[in-house]
Design a protein around this motif. Structure first.
Motif, PDB file in Angstrom:
ATOM      1  N   GLU A 152       0.826  -1.193   0.000  1.00 59.19           N
ATOM      2  CA  GLU A 152       0.000   0.000   0.000  1.00 59.19           C
ATOM      3  C   GLU A 152       0.861   1.243   0.000  1.00 59.19           C
ATOM      4  OE1 GLU A 152      -2.611   0.432   3.505  1.00 59.19           O
ATOM      5  OE2 GLU A 152      -1.392  -1.111   4.438  1.00 59.19           O
ATOM      6  N   ALA A 153       0.261   2.330  -0.452  1.00 56.30           N
ATOM      7  CA  ALA A 153       0.975   3.600  -0.533  1.00 56.30           C
ATOM      8  C   ALA A 153       0.002   4.752  -0.356  1.00 56.30           C
ATOM      9  CB  ALA A 153       1.675   3.722  -1.887  1.00 56.30           C
ATOM     10  N   PHE A 154       0.552   5.875   0.047  1.00 51.21           N
ATOM     11  CA  PHE A 154      -0.183   7.126   0.056  1.00 51.21           C
ATOM     12  C   PHE A 154       0.430   7.986  -1.036  1.00 51.21           C
ATOM     13  CE2 PHE A 154      -1.148   5.462   4.196  1.00 51.21           C
ATOM     14  CZ  PHE A 154      -2.484   5.799   4.356  1.00 51.21           C
ATOM     15  N   VAL A 155      -0.430   8.553  -1.862  1.00 52.24           N
ATOM     16  CA  VAL A 155       0.034   9.301  -3.020  1.00 52.24           C
ATOM     17  C   VAL A 155      -0.515  10.721  -2.950  1.00 52.24           C
ATOM     18  CG1 VAL A 155       0.070   9.409  -5.546  1.00 52.24           C
ATOM     19  CG2 VAL A 155       0.039   7.182  -4.384  1.00 52.24           C
ATOM     20  N   SER A 163      -4.892  20.136   2.993  1.00 50.78           N
ATOM     21  CA  SER A 163      -4.215  21.424   2.989  1.00 50.78           C
ATOM     22  C   SER A 163      -2.735  21.168   2.686  1.00 50.78           C
ATOM     23  CB  SER A 163      -4.379  22.115   4.348  1.00 50.78           C
ATOM     24  OG  SER A 163      -3.766  21.343   5.355  1.00 50.78           O
ATOM     25  N   GLY A 164      -2.011  22.218   2.384  1.00 53.23           N
ATOM     26  CA  GLY A 164      -0.593  22.061   2.064  1.00 53.23           C
ATOM     27  C   GLY A 164      -0.363  22.147   0.574  1.00 53.23           C
ATOM     28  N   GLN A 165       0.771  21.660   0.113  1.00 53.80           N
ATOM     29  CA  GLN A 165       1.136  21.788  -1.292  1.00 53.80           C
ATOM     30  C   GLN A 165       0.313  20.883  -2.206  1.00 53.80           C
ATOM     31  OE1 GLN A 165       5.345  21.092  -1.312  1.00 53.80           O
ATOM     32  NE2 GLN A 165       5.815  23.210  -0.764  1.00 53.80           N
ATOM     33  N   ALA A 166       0.047  19.663  -1.785  1.00 52.83           N
ATOM     34  CA  ALA A 166      -0.714  18.728  -2.622  1.00 52.83           C
ATOM     35  C   ALA A 166      -2.185  19.127  -2.636  1.00 52.83           C
ATOM     36  CB  ALA A 166      -0.573  17.302  -2.098  1.00 52.83           C
ATOM     37  N   ASP A 167      -2.871  18.742  -3.698  1.00 55.34           N
ATOM     38  CA  ASP A 167      -4.301  19.007  -3.800  1.00 55.34           C
ATOM     39  C   ASP A 167      -5.122  17.889  -3.183  1.00 55.34           C
ATOM     40  OD1 ASP A 167      -4.341  21.509  -5.448  1.00 55.34           O
ATOM     41  OD2 ASP A 167      -3.164  20.204  -6.760  1.00 55.34           O
ATOM     42  N   ALA A 168      -4.591  16.671  -3.229  1.00 51.59           N
ATOM     43  CA  ALA A 168      -5.321  15.520  -2.693  1.00 51.59           C
ATOM     44  C   ALA A 168      -4.331  14.469  -2.223  1.00 51.59           C
ATOM     45  CB  ALA A 168      -6.249  14.930  -3.749  1.00 51.59           C
ATOM     46  N   LEU A 169      -4.819  13.607  -1.340  1.00 50.60           N
ATOM     47  CA  LEU A 169      -4.052  12.466  -0.854  1.00 50.60           C
ATOM     48  C   LEU A 169      -4.866  11.227  -1.167  1.00 50.60           C
ATOM     49  CD1 LEU A 169      -1.534  11.549   0.780  1.00 50.60           C
ATOM     50  CD2 LEU A 169      -2.989  11.646   2.816  1.00 50.60           C
ATOM     51  N   VAL A 170      -4.227  10.262  -1.820  1.00 46.07           N
ATOM     52  CA  VAL A 170      -4.912   9.041  -2.229  1.00 46.07           C
ATOM     53  C   VAL A 170      -4.239   7.853  -1.558  1.00 46.07           C
ATOM     54  CG1 VAL A 170      -5.507   7.572  -4.201  1.00 46.07           C
ATOM     55  CG2 VAL A 170      -5.553  10.067  -4.436  1.00 46.07           C
ATOM     56  N   HIS A 171      -5.041   6.973  -0.976  1.00 48.33           N
ATOM     57  CA  HIS A 171      -4.544   5.748  -0.348  1.00 48.33           C
ATOM     58  C   HIS A 171      -4.786   4.600  -1.320  1.00 48.33           C
ATOM     59  CE1 HIS A 171      -4.861   2.847   3.351  1.00 48.33           C
ATOM     60  NE2 HIS A 171      -3.795   2.615   2.617  1.00 48.33           N
ATOM     61  N   LEU A 172      -3.710   3.923  -1.703  1.00 43.14           N
ATOM     62  CA  LEU A 172      -3.786   2.802  -2.650  1.00 43.14           C
ATOM     63  C   LEU A 172      -3.414   1.504  -1.951  1.00 43.14           C
ATOM     64  CD1 LEU A 172      -1.817   4.212  -5.736  1.00 43.14           C
ATOM     65  CD2 LEU A 172      -4.280   4.050  -5.481  1.00 43.14           C
TER      66      LEU A 172
END
Length: 153
Positions: A66-69, A99-108
């Motif tokens: 698994e990863a967080f992207v 919030s922060g630099q990324a627009d979204a966080l995706v868990h794969l």
């Protein structure tokens, strides 16, 4: 909806074991089984309880990687666009605006590194994605289905 301490305890007990009978829950919260059922029905009707499900151990079904992207998107990408796109990918188990630099966080979750790489390539191919930054999970330390107040015994 107004919830009292008994409603909160019922929710916590259902999160811990959704297969618990109304009688078992009633014994823990000092109510009859029919009274617990009425409260659960009310919580479901109000949308507090969305449903009941089985919690699967990913490794037991072969999804051991698994990863967080972090997704970085074009300027006018909406949360709805991200939602629609991420739902097309079976490896996505969660997607969040952040919030922060990324627009979204995706868990794969994927079967192995090769499968994870393929999922990342498909995610990167979404037209609004400009770049990604990935973090592969080494081990899961804490994972709870839903945050609920601790139950006193």
């Amino acid at each position: 909806m107004q919830m009292d301490a008994v409603d909160q305890r019922i929710i916590a007990l259902l999160v811990a074991d959704a297969r618990a009978s109304y009688a078992e829950i009633g014994a823990r919260v000092s109510l009859s089984a029919p009274a617990v059922k009425r409260r659960v029905d009310r919580l479901r009707a109000a949308g507090v309880i969305k449903g009941f499900t089985a919690v699967i151990e990913p490794a037991a079904v072969g999804w051991t990687t698994e990863a967080f992207v972090e997704l970085f998107c074009t300027g006018r990408t909406t949360p709805a666009q991200i939602t629609v796109a991420t739902r097309r990918h079976p490896e996505v188990v969660g997607a969040y605006t952040v919030s922060g630099q990324a627009d979204a966080l995706v868990h794969l979750r994927a079967a192995d590194i090769g499968h994870l790489e393929q999922a990342l390539e498909r995610l990167r191919a979404e037209p609004f994605v400009t770049s990604t930054r990935s973090m592969v999970v080494l081990s899961r330390l804490v994972e709870t289905p839903t945050a609920v107040p601790a139950l006193p015994d």
